[in-house]
Design an enzyme around this catalytic site. Structure first.
Site, mmCIF file in Angstrom:
data_model
loop_
_atom_site.group_PDB
_atom_site.id
_atom_site.type_symbol
_atom_site.label_atom_id
_atom_site.label_comp_id
_atom_site.label_asym_id
_atom_site.label_seq_id
_atom_site.Cartn_x
_atom_site.Cartn_y
_atom_site.Cartn_z
ATOM 1 N N ASN A 1 0.875 -1.175 0.000
ATOM 2 C CA ASN A 1 0.000 0.000 0.000
ATOM 3 C C ASN A 1 0.914 1.228 0.000
ATOM 4 O OD1 ASN A 1 -1.758 2.064 0.586
ATOM 5 N ND2 ASN A 1 -2.273 1.345 2.649
ATOM 6 N N TRP A 2 0.947 1.903 -1.127
ATOM 7 C CA TRP A 2 1.898 3.017 -1.262
ATOM 8 C C TRP A 2 1.370 4.324 -0.688
ATOM 9 C CZ3 TRP A 2 4.045 2.197 -6.975
ATOM 10 C CH2 TRP A 2 4.691 0.945 -7.023
ATOM 11 N N LYS A 3 0.139 4.316 -0.224
ATOM 12 C CA LYS A 3 -0.450 5.499 0.417
ATOM 13 C C LYS A 3 -0.232 6.758 -0.428
ATOM 14 C CE LYS A 3 -0.029 3.168 4.811
ATOM 15 N NZ LYS A 3 0.118 3.235 6.249
ATOM 16 N N HIS B 1 -9.434 0.973 5.072
ATOM 17 C CA HIS B 1 -8.118 1.107 5.703
ATOM 18 C C HIS B 1 -8.232 1.985 6.949
ATOM 19 C CE1 HIS B 1 -4.007 2.402 6.422
ATOM 20 N NE2 HIS B 1 -3.667 1.264 5.860
ATOM 21 N N GLU C 1 -6.575 4.375 8.041
ATOM 22 C CA GLU C 1 -6.463 5.826 7.819
ATOM 23 C C GLU C 1 -7.772 6.393 7.252
ATOM 24 O OE1 GLU C 1 -2.821 5.383 5.673
ATOM 25 O OE2 GLU C 1 -1.930 4.749 7.566
ATOM 26 N N GLU D 1 -5.372 -5.320 10.522
ATOM 27 C CA GLU D 1 -4.322 -4.330 10.764
ATOM 28 C C GLU D 1 -4.596 -3.611 12.079
ATOM 29 O OE1 GLU D 1 -2.277 -3.020 6.887
ATOM 30 O OE2 GLU D 1 -4.111 -1.864 7.044
ATOM 31 N N GLY E 1 2.482 1.788 10.935
ATOM 32 C CA GLY E 1 3.444 2.892 10.828
ATOM 33 C C GLY E 1 4.148 3.233 12.126
ATOM 34 N N SER F 1 3.376 -2.594 10.346
ATOM 35 C CA SER F 1 4.823 -2.708 10.519
ATOM 36 C C SER F 1 5.389 -4.067 10.094
ATOM 37 C CB SER F 1 5.224 -2.370 11.957
ATOM 38 O OG SER F 1 4.838 -1.036 12.250
ATOM 39 N N GLY G 1 2.885 -1.236 4.331
ATOM 40 C CA GLY G 1 2.945 0.186 4.009
ATOM 41 C C GLY G 1 4.388 0.634 3.801
ATOM 42 N N GLY G 2 4.999 1.126 4.859
ATOM 43 C CA GLY G 2 6.346 1.705 4.774
ATOM 44 C C GLY G 2 7.353 0.843 4.026
HETATM 45 P P1 PGA Z 1 2.865 -0.062 7.741
HETATM 46 O O1 PGA Z 1 1.427 0.233 7.099
HETATM 47 O O2 PGA Z 1 3.396 -1.302 7.097
HETATM 48 O O3 PGA Z 1 3.678 1.172 7.395
HETATM 49 O O4 PGA Z 1 2.665 -0.214 9.212
HETATM 50 C C1 PGA Z 1 0.536 -0.825 6.860
HETATM 51 C C2 PGA Z 1 -0.743 -0.293 6.273
HETATM 52 O O5 PGA Z 1 -1.147 0.825 6.598
HETATM 53 O O6 PGA Z 1 -1.382 -0.989 5.458
#
Ligand code: PGA
Length: 251
Positions: free
Chosen positions: A10-12, A96, A98, A168, A174, A214, A235-236
């Site tokens: 997920n490149w956000k 998600h 967020e 998640e 994050g 993470s 994500g990251g």
């Molecule tokens: P993260 O994000 O790997 O940076 O914790 C995961 C996500 O939001 O899907």
């Protein structure tokens, strides 16, 4: 029954189109080194067309970070499943954390997004997760059950290929804090039993349940060894080609 692992990035709100193309090319190269697993990337909408060109014929799945339920209409800032499909997209992240916590998306909206995605032939990656407060109050399973039941209300599944669930924990996204493999497995197995209750055991057995929060090269192997963890939503670490490659190549 063993489900085909899915490693999703997920490149956000990161990457311009040229940056996204470069990253997508590296992911495609890495994905080529393994077989028997699915790899998906969800770039920002502005980079999807560019990434789609790079990914065509590579086997890497193009995903979106959200999707609206209507085919078209006066919905400023939204994007529909047919628009995404037209770009070669076949999956969409929905619900998600967020979207829920920063943008106030409700279970009702998420349910409609899931329904719209399925109706137009996109596979939703339905995200759920508890906050730290909820976990500390011992409410994790209750919160997840409410999210699952509300998100899937009225959604019929003929077989398990039409939806992916991503667990998640909000406190792990994050933050560098990952749920331990035991914590994650416990929740995944609970989610699967819930799916069996809502649908049928054999449908629940086919649904892939991803872990997210993470995920990194250091923890992917042990997470993937758990019976009910069928992949990861990253994500990251998905923004760094070499880290994502190590995740794709989990052992
Ligand atoms: P993260 O994000 O790997 O940076 O914790 C995961 C996500 O939001 O899907």
């Amino acid at each position: 029954m063993k489900r085909k692992p899915l490693l999703a990035g997920n490149w956000k709100m990161y990457t311009t189109a040229p940056e996204a193309q470069q990253l997508a090319a590296a992911v495609a190269k890495a994905a080529n080194k393994v077989s028997g697993r699915d790899v998906m990337v969800a770039p920002p909408y502005t980079a999807m067309a560019a990434v789609s060109t790079i990914l065509s014929d590579t086997g890497v799945i193009l995903g979106a970070q959200n999707v609206h339920w209507e085919e078209q209409g006066a919905f400023t800032g939204e994007i529909s499943a047919p628009m995404l499909k037209d770009l070669g997209c076949s999956m969409a992240i929905v619900g998600h954390s967020e979207r829920r916590h920063v943008f106030g998306e409700t279970d009702f909206m998420i349910n409609r997004r899931i329904s719209g995605a399925i109706q137009f032939g996109l596979i939703p990656v339905f995200c759920i997760g508890e906050t730290l407060e909820e976990r500390e109050a011992g409410q994790t399973l209750k919160v997840l059950e409410d999210q699952v039941r509300a998100g899937l209300a009225g959604i019929e599944l003929a077989d398990g290929g039409q939806i992916v669930v991503a667990y998640e924990p909000v406190w792990a996204i994050g933050t560098g804090k990952t749920a331990t493999e035991t914590q994650a497995q416990e929740v995944h197995s609970f989610i699967r039993s819930l799916l069996a209750d809502i649908y049928e055991k054999n449908i629940a057995a086919q649904i892939r349940i991803l872990y997210g929060g993470s995920v990194k090269p250091e923890n992917i192997d042990i997470l993937m060894q758990q019976d009910d963890i069928d992949g990861a939503l990253v994500g990251g670490a998905a923004l760094k080609a070499e880290m994502f490659e190590r995740i794709i190549c989990f052992q």
